[in-house]
Design a protein around this motif. Structure first.
Motif, PDB file in Angstrom:
ATOM      1  N   GLY A 174       0.782  -1.223   0.000  1.00 29.23           N
ATOM      2  CA  GLY A 174       0.000   0.000   0.000  1.00 29.23           C
ATOM      3  C   GLY A 174       0.816   1.276   0.000  1.00 29.23           C
ATOM      4  N   VAL A 175       2.138   1.154  -0.108  1.00 31.32           N
ATOM      5  CA  VAL A 175       2.984   2.352  -0.153  1.00 31.32           C
ATOM      6  C   VAL A 175       2.810   3.005  -1.522  1.00 31.32           C
ATOM      7  CG1 VAL A 175       5.353   3.207  -0.146  1.00 31.32           C
ATOM      8  CG2 VAL A 175       4.663   1.436   1.468  1.00 31.32           C
ATOM      9  N   GLU A 176       2.444   4.247  -1.516  1.00 34.85           N
ATOM     10  CA  GLU A 176       2.280   4.955  -2.775  1.00 34.85           C
ATOM     11  C   GLU A 176       3.538   5.749  -3.082  1.00 34.85           C
ATOM     12  OE1 GLU A 176      -1.338   7.050  -3.443  1.00 34.85           O
ATOM     13  OE2 GLU A 176      -2.486   5.650  -2.219  1.00 34.85           O
ATOM     14  N   PHE A 177       3.881   5.756  -4.349  1.00 30.74           N
ATOM     15  CA  PHE A 177       5.038   6.528  -4.793  1.00 30.74           C
ATOM     16  C   PHE A 177       4.775   6.987  -6.214  1.00 30.74           C
ATOM     17  CE2 PHE A 177       5.830   2.174  -6.006  1.00 30.74           C
ATOM     18  CZ  PHE A 177       6.341   2.277  -7.299  1.00 30.74           C
ATOM     19  N   THR A 178       5.449   8.025  -6.595  1.00 29.80           N
ATOM     20  CA  THR A 178       5.341   8.520  -7.960  1.00 29.80           C
ATOM     21  C   THR A 178       6.368   7.789  -8.813  1.00 29.80           C
ATOM     22  OG1 THR A 178       4.680  10.686  -7.149  1.00 29.80           O
ATOM     23  CG2 THR A 178       5.470  10.570  -9.426  1.00 29.80           C
ATOM     24  N   PRO A 179       5.903   7.065  -9.833  1.00 27.48           N
ATOM     25  CA  PRO A 179       6.863   6.358 -10.689  1.00 27.48           C
ATOM     26  C   PRO A 179       7.833   7.339 -11.341  1.00 27.48           C
ATOM     27  CG  PRO A 179       4.631   5.594 -11.106  1.00 27.48           C
ATOM     28  CD  PRO A 179       4.520   6.804 -10.225  1.00 27.48           C
ATOM     29  N   LEU A 180       9.078   6.934 -11.423  1.00 28.90           N
ATOM     30  CA  LEU A 180      10.104   7.759 -12.046  1.00 28.90           C
ATOM     31  C   LEU A 180       9.995   7.655 -13.561  1.00 28.90           C
ATOM     32  CD1 LEU A 180      13.162   6.801  -9.827  1.00 28.90           C
ATOM     33  CD2 LEU A 180      11.651   8.768  -9.580  1.00 28.90           C
ATOM     34  N   ILE A 181      10.278   8.758 -14.218  1.00 25.41           N
ATOM     35  CA  ILE A 181      10.319   8.768 -15.674  1.00 25.41           C
ATOM     36  C   ILE A 181      11.603   9.459 -16.109  1.00 25.41           C
ATOM     37  CG2 ILE A 181       7.817   8.715 -16.009  1.00 25.41           C
ATOM     38  CD1 ILE A 181       7.979  11.772 -16.509  1.00 25.41           C
ATOM     39  N   THR A 182      12.012   9.188 -17.321  1.00 27.47           N
ATOM     40  CA  THR A 182      13.198   9.823 -17.885  1.00 27.47           C
ATOM     41  C   THR A 182      12.771  11.106 -18.582  1.00 27.47           C
ATOM     42  OG1 THR A 182      14.176   7.664 -18.262  1.00 27.47           O
ATOM     43  CG2 THR A 182      15.126   9.509 -19.486  1.00 27.47           C
ATOM     44  N   ILE A 183      13.476  12.180 -18.282  1.00 34.35           N
ATOM     45  CA  ILE A 183      13.202  13.460 -18.926  1.00 34.35           C
ATOM     46  C   ILE A 183      14.473  13.899 -19.643  1.00 34.35           C
ATOM     47  CG2 ILE A 183      12.617  15.894 -18.583  1.00 34.35           C
ATOM     48  CD1 ILE A 183      11.089  15.035 -16.060  1.00 34.35           C
ATOM     49  N   GLU A 184      14.367  14.090 -20.940  1.00 29.61           N
ATOM     50  CA  GLU A 184      15.502  14.581 -21.721  1.00 29.61           C
ATOM     51  C   GLU A 184      15.583  16.091 -21.550  1.00 29.61           C
ATOM     52  OE1 GLU A 184      17.803  12.892 -23.474  1.00 29.61           O
ATOM     53  OE2 GLU A 184      16.887  10.987 -22.916  1.00 29.61           O
ATOM     54  N   LEU A 185      16.740  16.588 -21.148  1.00 26.94           N
ATOM     55  CA  LEU A 185      16.916  18.023 -20.920  1.00 26.94           C
ATOM     56  C   LEU A 185      17.414  18.757 -22.150  1.00 26.94           C
ATOM     57  CD1 LEU A 185      18.507  17.924 -17.365  1.00 26.94           C
ATOM     58  CD2 LEU A 185      16.140  18.404 -17.979  1.00 26.94           C
ATOM     59  N   GLY A 186      17.896  18.061 -23.126  1.00 32.07           N
ATOM     60  CA  GLY A 186      18.391  18.702 -24.330  1.00 32.07           C
ATOM     61  C   GLY A 186      19.859  19.043 -24.224  1.00 32.07           C
ATOM     62  N   ASN A 187      20.436  19.425 -25.332  1.00 31.47           N
ATOM     63  CA  ASN A 187      21.880  19.695 -25.400  1.00 31.47           C
ATOM     64  C   ASN A 187      22.323  20.837 -24.505  1.00 31.47           C
ATOM     65  OD1 ASN A 187      22.415  17.640 -27.167  1.00 31.47           O
ATOM     66  ND2 ASN A 187      22.116  18.907 -28.988  1.00 31.47           N
ATOM     67  N   LYS A 188      21.467  21.817 -24.268  1.00 36.09           N
ATOM     68  CA  LYS A 188      21.832  22.971 -23.449  1.00 36.09           C
ATOM     69  C   LYS A 188      22.281  22.527 -22.063  1.00 36.09           C
ATOM     70  CE  LYS A 188      20.003  27.273 -21.627  1.00 36.09           C
ATOM     71  NZ  LYS A 188      18.858  28.129 -21.491  1.00 36.09           N
ATOM     72  N   TYR A 189      21.712  21.424 -21.557  1.00 34.55           N
ATOM     73  CA  TYR A 189      21.997  20.994 -20.189  1.00 34.55           C
ATOM     74  C   TYR A 189      22.964  19.821 -20.117  1.00 34.55           C
ATOM     75  CZ  TYR A 189      18.116  24.032 -19.219  1.00 34.55           C
ATOM     76  OH  TYR A 189      17.303  25.130 -19.126  1.00 34.55           O
ATOM     77  N   LYS A 190      23.418  19.338 -21.241  1.00 37.75           N
ATOM     78  CA  LYS A 190      24.341  18.205 -21.230  1.00 37.75           C
ATOM     79  C   LYS A 190      25.751  18.716 -20.954  1.00 37.75           C
ATOM     80  CE  LYS A 190      21.708  15.092 -24.046  1.00 37.75           C
ATOM     81  NZ  LYS A 190      21.647  14.233 -25.201  1.00 37.75           N
TER      82      LYS A 190
END
Length: 192
Positions: A174-190
């Motif tokens: 019953g533990v609730e959590f927000t599933p993780l997802i991958t977010i691409e930040l783009g070249n500016k942040y790489k």
């Protein structure tokens, strides 16, 4: 190892804390059509801590050494170390387990190869004329005792999760959590 893990009263709490990452890793391995038990490796390697550092050089969730990470396409340089990124390191681990599944037969052999290194295991097996490894017979011989125990540790955690009532432990139901997802930040942040 079952006794060792069931003695830890915080097993359930630790599992609850790891759920978002365990869920993410499990989905990645499922998508790659790899056994879900491989998603338990970070329990052994880092206690599912992406920031874990070993004094001997391995780091991150999967406790990879730099050369292995680079071989798997994980970016490691003076500005960025992808071993500490759950996304980058899990993509690398997925790639590595895919390679190991093509190289070795048998899940025990594959887990031993992850722990000791595929080249080392392949060499030991070749010298001893083996096609698969055996943790019960400690074959191939000459490996670190930790490598043989590694598979037992994974088995123990899998058993605890599959049959908690049998081992008198409580899972974080019953533990609730927000599933993780991958977010691409783009070249500016790489990193460069």
């Amino acid at each position: 190892w079952l006794k060792t893990y069931t003695r830890h009263k915080d097993f359930s709490a630790h599992l609850a804390n790891a759920l978002p990452l365990l869920d993410y890793v499990s989905r990645e391995f499922e998508q790659a059509k790899l056994p879900s038990e491989y998603a338990l490796v970070p329990f052994i390697e880092s206690h599912y801590n992406p920031a874990a550092r070993s004094k001997n050089g391995p780091g991150g969730l999967w406790q990879m050494i730099t050369s292995t990470a680079v071989h798997l396409g994980i970016k490691v340089n003076a500005h960025y170390d992808g071993r500490y990124s759950p996304v980058d390191s899990t993509q690398g681990a997925t790639k590595y387990f895919t390679e190991l599944n093509k190289t070795f037969s048998g899940w025990q052999t594959i887990l031993m190869a992850y722990n000791t290194g595929s080249s080392r295991l392949r060499s030991a097996m070749k010298k001893q004329g083996l096609k698969t490894a055996s943790i019960n017979k400690k074959l191939p011989t000459g490996l670190d005792a930790h490598t043989y125990a590694y598979v037992h540790k994974i088995q123990a955690i899998a058993c605890l999760i599959a049959e908690p009532e049998r081992y008198n432990i409580l899972l974080p139901n019953g533990v609730e959590f927000t599933p993780l997802i991958t977010i691409e930040l783009g070249n500016k942040y790489k990193s460069r």
